[in-house]
Design a protein around this motif. Structure first.
Motif, mmCIF file in Angstrom:
data_model
loop_
_atom_site.group_PDB
_atom_site.id
_atom_site.type_symbol
_atom_site.label_atom_id
_atom_site.label_comp_id
_atom_site.label_asym_id
_atom_site.label_seq_id
_atom_site.Cartn_x
_atom_site.Cartn_y
_atom_site.Cartn_z
ATOM 1 N N THR A 65 85.190 46.637 47.401
ATOM 2 C CA THR A 65 84.368 46.657 48.609
ATOM 3 C C THR A 65 82.916 46.430 48.202
ATOM 4 N N ALA A 66 82.193 45.705 49.040
ATOM 5 C CA ALA A 66 80.786 45.421 48.768
ATOM 6 C C ALA A 66 80.020 45.413 50.079
ATOM 7 N N GLU A 67 78.818 45.952 50.040
ATOM 8 C CA GLU A 67 77.999 45.981 51.249
ATOM 9 C C GLU A 67 77.215 44.681 51.367
ATOM 10 N N THR A 71 74.117 45.844 34.110
ATOM 11 C CA THR A 71 75.422 46.202 34.638
ATOM 12 C C THR A 71 75.549 46.028 36.133
ATOM 13 N N ARG A 72 74.421 46.117 36.853
ATOM 14 C CA ARG A 72 74.516 46.050 38.300
ATOM 15 C C ARG A 72 73.756 44.850 38.827
ATOM 16 N N GLY A 73 74.222 44.295 39.919
ATOM 17 C CA GLY A 73 73.500 43.226 40.572
ATOM 18 C C GLY A 73 73.865 43.253 42.028
ATOM 19 N N ARG A 102 78.607 37.319 42.448
ATOM 20 C CA ARG A 102 79.017 38.467 41.654
ATOM 21 C C ARG A 102 80.414 38.196 41.100
ATOM 22 N N PRO A 145 75.540 41.932 45.361
ATOM 23 C CA PRO A 145 75.674 43.229 46.024
ATOM 24 C C PRO A 145 76.414 44.236 45.152
ATOM 25 N N PHE A 146 76.150 45.497 45.390
ATOM 26 C CA PHE A 146 76.859 46.539 44.658
ATOM 27 C C PHE A 146 78.320 46.558 45.093
ATOM 28 N N VAL A 147 79.191 46.820 44.152
ATOM 29 C CA VAL A 147 80.618 46.847 44.489
ATOM 30 C C VAL A 147 81.234 48.198 44.128
ATOM 31 N N ASN A 148 82.213 48.567 44.902
ATOM 32 C CA ASN A 148 83.049 49.713 44.570
ATOM 33 C C ASN A 148 84.455 49.188 44.323
#
Lengths: 137, 134
Positions: free
Chosen positions: A46-48, A28-30, A95, A32-35
């Protein structure tokens, strides 16, 4: 449930737990992490992405899919350097985020501020729900 | 020689963590690269969401504490939906060796990566002596 004794006699007593957790998180995650943020007809992502040159980020929008990709370039090092600690990662990333409505590519806005990518996508005009007036007969 | 190492997490004063929590919910330990060259040591610290005004560097008794305050990235007029990463301030401390000059620390932040250059003290630099033939 019964596990063979050999499962517990390994060097890492938490390997089972870790494997279970890994199975959960990997799909489920890769990076960069996203909000995700939402409002009536818009979604903001948003992604860091620290250390990524904004010019190296590609964003594409099709139907209801938003894809962004880029590269974390390894810093150039002067000769004869010694690494004491290496925690950061480098390399290409990509992503894809599925949005619950069709997107208008012309209205997509993106900016990078202090290493945080922010993309705002709009719902397609034809896709918006329309209010139908009820006439009295 | 050049011991630049992070302090164990317990050494961070708990009360300070509590006062920081008024600004944001969490305190993160940022990922750091430590590189040494002939001129000194460079720290590269990932602090996404931190601008140059929000970085604090403090050197006390050879312990360099780096703090970064995150400005919320919440876009105007949106509500929070799906969530993968948390937002919060950053803090990490490093112990500097005697060989580094604490008075000439240079720091700059670019695209969310803070670079701290710690130059080698003059007295610690290697001197090369020529040997004359008799």
């Amino acid at each position: 449930m019964l596990y063979p004794a050999s499962t517990f006699l390994r060097r890492d007593p938490f390997s089972l737990v870790r494997r279970f957790h890994g199975d959960f998180a990997n799909g489920t995650r890769g990076y960069p992490f996203v909000n995700l943020w939402h409002s009536q007809d818009r979604v903001a992502i948003t992604a860091e992405v620290p250390g990524v040159d904004p010019a190296d980020i590609d964003i594409s929008v099709k139907d209801n899919l938003l894809v962004f990709s880029g590269e974390r370039k390894a810093d150039t090092m002067p000769e004869k350097t010694l690494w004491h600690q290496r925690e950061r990662n480098f390399g290409k990333f990509s992503r894809a985020v599925r949005i619950p409505f069709n997107l208008d590519p012309d209205k997509t806005e993106a900016r990078v501020r202090n290493g945080v990518l922010e993309v705002v996508v709009h719902r397609r005009e034809e896709d918006k729900p329309r209010r139908i007036e009820v006439k009295a007969a | 020689m050049f011991e630049v190492e992070s302090l164990p997490q317990e050494s961070a004063p708990k009360s300070e963590c509590a006062s920081d929590s008024a600004r944001s919910a969490r305190l993160y330990r940022p990922l750091t690269d430590i590189i040494e060259s002939d001129d000194g040591v460079e720290l590269r610290i990932e602090m996404p969401g931190v601008s140059s005004e929000d970085v604090e560097l403090e050197l006390a008794r050879r312990v360099l504490t780096i703090k970064g305050h995150v400005q919320s990235t919440k876009p105007e007029g949106f509500t929070r939906g799906y969530w993968e990463y948390g937002e919060g301030d950053y803090e990490r401390a490093f112990t500097l060796s005697e060989d580094l000059d604490g008075s000439r620390i240079d720091a700059q932040i670019c695209d969310g990566v803070l670079s701290v250059v710690l130059p080698r003290a003059e007295r610690a630099k290697a001197h090369r002596m020529a040997v004359k033939a008799a």
